[in-house]
Scaffold this motif. Sequence first.
Motif, mmCIF file in Angstrom:
data_model
loop_
_atom_site.group_PDB
_atom_site.id
_atom_site.type_symbol
_atom_site.label_atom_id
_atom_site.label_comp_id
_atom_site.label_asym_id
_atom_site.label_seq_id
_atom_site.Cartn_x
_atom_site.Cartn_y
_atom_site.Cartn_z
ATOM 1 N N GLN A 206 0.827 -1.206 0.000
ATOM 2 C CA GLN A 206 0.000 0.000 0.000
ATOM 3 C C GLN A 206 0.860 1.254 0.000
ATOM 4 O O GLN A 206 0.596 2.208 -0.734
ATOM 5 N N GLY A 207 1.930 1.251 0.806
ATOM 6 C CA GLY A 207 2.819 2.406 0.858
ATOM 7 C C GLY A 207 3.496 2.672 -0.473
ATOM 8 O O GLY A 207 3.637 3.822 -0.891
ATOM 9 N N ALA A 208 3.903 1.602 -1.145
ATOM 10 C CA ALA A 208 4.540 1.762 -2.455
ATOM 11 C C ALA A 208 3.552 2.315 -3.477
ATOM 12 O O ALA A 208 3.908 3.159 -4.312
ATOM 13 N N GLU A 209 2.301 1.865 -3.401
ATOM 14 C CA GLU A 209 1.276 2.356 -4.324
ATOM 15 C C GLU A 209 0.989 3.835 -4.087
ATOM 16 O O GLU A 209 0.825 4.607 -5.031
ATOM 17 N N ILE A 210 0.939 4.245 -2.821
ATOM 18 C CA ILE A 210 0.698 5.656 -2.493
ATOM 19 C C ILE A 210 1.858 6.525 -2.980
ATOM 20 O O ILE A 210 1.660 7.607 -3.542
ATOM 21 N N ALA A 211 3.090 6.043 -2.771
ATOM 22 C CA ALA A 211 4.263 6.790 -3.227
ATOM 23 C C ALA A 211 4.256 6.945 -4.734
ATOM 24 O O ALA A 211 4.566 8.026 -5.279
ATOM 25 N N LEU A 212 3.888 5.896 -5.461
ATOM 26 C CA LEU A 212 3.835 5.946 -6.911
ATOM 27 C C LEU A 212 2.761 6.938 -7.371
ATOM 28 O O LEU A 212 2.971 7.715 -8.307
ATOM 29 N N LYS A 214 1.696 9.548 -5.823
ATOM 30 C CA LYS A 214 2.134 10.924 -5.569
ATOM 31 C C LYS A 214 3.138 11.405 -6.612
ATOM 32 O O LYS A 214 3.163 12.568 -6.976
ATOM 33 N N THR A 215 3.979 10.492 -7.091
ATOM 34 C CA THR A 215 4.988 10.893 -8.075
ATOM 35 C C THR A 215 4.385 11.145 -9.450
ATOM 36 O O THR A 215 4.990 11.825 -10.282
ATOM 37 N N THR A 216 3.192 10.595 -9.699
ATOM 38 C CA THR A 216 2.561 10.768 -11.004
ATOM 39 C C THR A 216 1.489 11.855 -11.007
ATOM 40 O O THR A 216 0.910 12.142 -12.049
ATOM 41 N N GLU A 217 1.230 12.457 -9.871
ATOM 42 C CA GLU A 217 0.204 13.499 -9.793
ATOM 43 C C GLU A 217 0.738 14.826 -10.371
ATOM 44 O O GLU A 217 1.901 15.117 -10.276
#
Length: 217
Positions: A206-212, A214-217
């Motif tokens: 879940q943390g990796a998905e959230i980080a990803l 944020k980087t694509t927003e």
Amino acid sequence: MGRLVLLLICLVTGGAPVAAQSFTSLEAAARASGTPDIPGLNMVWLVPWGDRADANLWHSIIVHQTEGPAGSAYRGALRQARDPEGQGTTIWVETDGTVYWAVGEWATPKHVRHSGNRNDNKYIDNGDTFRLTPNNNSIGIEFAGNYPNVRKPVTDAQVEAWRILVRVLQIRYGIPTDRIFAHNWVDYKDRRYCEGCALATMARTQGAEIALQKTTE
């Protein structure tokens, strides 16, 4: 007059735009004091939060599962509240998803017996955990309900509570995703099952998905 107000706001916020200082409701709750309502979480406060600056310096999150039956989380949390630094954890999660915050943020319950004595790299690389996850820097969460079968998985309600709870802990204490551990990952534990492994893996994913995101927003 409007320009003066805007100038004062910029000075208070360090010159950053006002929008950049806004938080989501979950982030705002995670930074609060007292007994905040946390969106999506049924939190029972046995002890309220204080000022974040006065909390212990938590570096890691360690996930536990207890062999207590359904309904035992409240009793465990109540016992912990009476003995904040005795054996147990800061947070207890019942099978219906209810979360009990049992002790003050300054307390260090005894939940890691050997400060992280696993060094076989069986689940993760133990180079950063061997003897380095003691009680005084690792906040523990106990999930109740795997009695009498220790291999019984946590409930769907516990999973949903965990997805929110782990984000709250990460936001409040600044804990990175790679510092979320299952008890079996850092300590030699019961060989019958991998304590906390599914939950810790879920949180890291879940943390990796959230980080990803944020980087694509």
